[in-house]
Design an enzyme around this catalytic site. Structure first.
Site, short mmCIF file in Angstrom:
data_model
loop_
_atom_site.label_atom_id
_atom_site.label_comp_id
_atom_site.label_asym_id
_atom_site.label_seq_id
_atom_site.Cartn_x
_atom_site.Cartn_y
_atom_site.Cartn_z
N GLU A 1 -9.02 -10.84 -7.88
CA GLU A 1 -8.20 -9.55 -7.68
C GLU A 1 -6.99 -9.62 -8.72
O GLU A 1 -6.71 -8.71 -9.15
CB GLU A 1 -7.63 -9.69 -6.25
CG GLU A 1 -8.67 -9.26 -5.07
CD GLU A 1 -8.10 -9.57 -3.68
OE1 GLU A 1 -6.98 -9.84 -3.59
OE2 GLU A 1 -8.99 -9.23 -2.83
N LYS B 1 0.67 -1.16 0.24
CA LYS B 1 -0.13 0.07 0.04
C LYS B 1 0.92 1.26 -0.07
O LYS B 1 2.04 1.26 0.32
CB LYS B 1 -0.68 0.02 1.20
CG LYS B 1 -1.75 -1.24 1.18
CD LYS B 1 -2.48 -1.46 2.44
CE LYS B 1 -3.85 -2.34 2.46
NZ LYS B 1 -4.60 -2.43 3.48
N HIS C 1 -1.59 -5.76 1.42
CA HIS C 1 -2.88 -6.50 1.20
C HIS C 1 -2.60 -7.93 0.73
O HIS C 1 -1.43 -7.86 -0.29
CB HIS C 1 -3.52 -5.72 0.24
CG HIS C 1 -4.64 -6.62 -0.47
ND1 HIS C 1 -5.93 -6.56 0.09
CD2 HIS C 1 -4.74 -7.52 -1.42
CE1 HIS C 1 -6.88 -7.59 -0.44
NE2 HIS C 1 -5.96 -7.93 -1.47
#
Ligand code: DAT
Ligand code: MG
Length: 152
Positions: free
Chosen positions: A128, A11, A117
């Site tokens: 994803e 992130k 993540h």
């Protein structure tokens, strides 16, 4: 199966804090295979779709603001049990509950700045991976060294 895949992302706080190399190193040293990687600043719409399951949560707007605030490093890692093992390597969602030795437990303190993540199931991993990568951005290469010396 040895070809299970997970979507792992660093992130914006992980990028700003210079933790990209350390996080990648943990997966490499464990014996997992990196099959896709890119840095990008994701759009709001792209992140809202990624986190669609959380859209009704009170923290959703602040989560999206945090995630659009800077570049992320999106990756696909491959290997035996990578989805479950990846989650364990990341640690708990709340870093205060993450074990020392996990990425979040070693490098973060608050849930809203938990630096990484990882997909929570094989189904979410597939969703994803397709959301973040085009098929031709994933490198399905053979690695004889990993085949012989990570697996028996
Ligand atoms: P995880 O990232 O461990 O899969 P999640 O999918 O439940 O956790 O939530 C996604 C992200 O949203 C999480 O990494 C940080 C944020 N988040 C989750 N629960 C939160 C909460 N109670 N307060 C603030 N942010 C939260
Ligand atoms: Mg999640």
């Amino acid at each position: 199966a040895n070809n299970e895949r997970s979507f792992i992302m660093i992130k914006p706080d992980g990028v700003h804090r210079g933790l990209v190399g350390k996080i990648i190193q943990r997966f490499e040293e464990r014996g997992y295979k990196l099959v896709a990687l890119k840095q990008m600043t994701a759009s709001k719409a792209h992140l809202e779709e990624h986190y669609i399951d959380l859209k009704d949560k009170p923290f959703f707007p602040s989560l999206i603001n945090y995630m659009v605030s800077g570049p992320v490093v999106a990756m696909v890692w491959q290997g035996l049990d990578i989805v479950k093992q990846g989650r364990a390597m990341l640690g708990a969602t709340n870093p205060l509950a993450s074990a020392p030795g996990s990425i979040r437990g070693d490098y973060s303190i608050q849930t809203g700045r938990n630096i990484c993540h990882g997909s929570d199931s094989v189904d979410s991993a597939n969703r994803e991976i397709a959301h973040w990568f085009k098929a031709d951005e994933i490198n399905d290469y053979n690695s004889p060294f990993i085949n012989s010396w990570v697996y028996e």
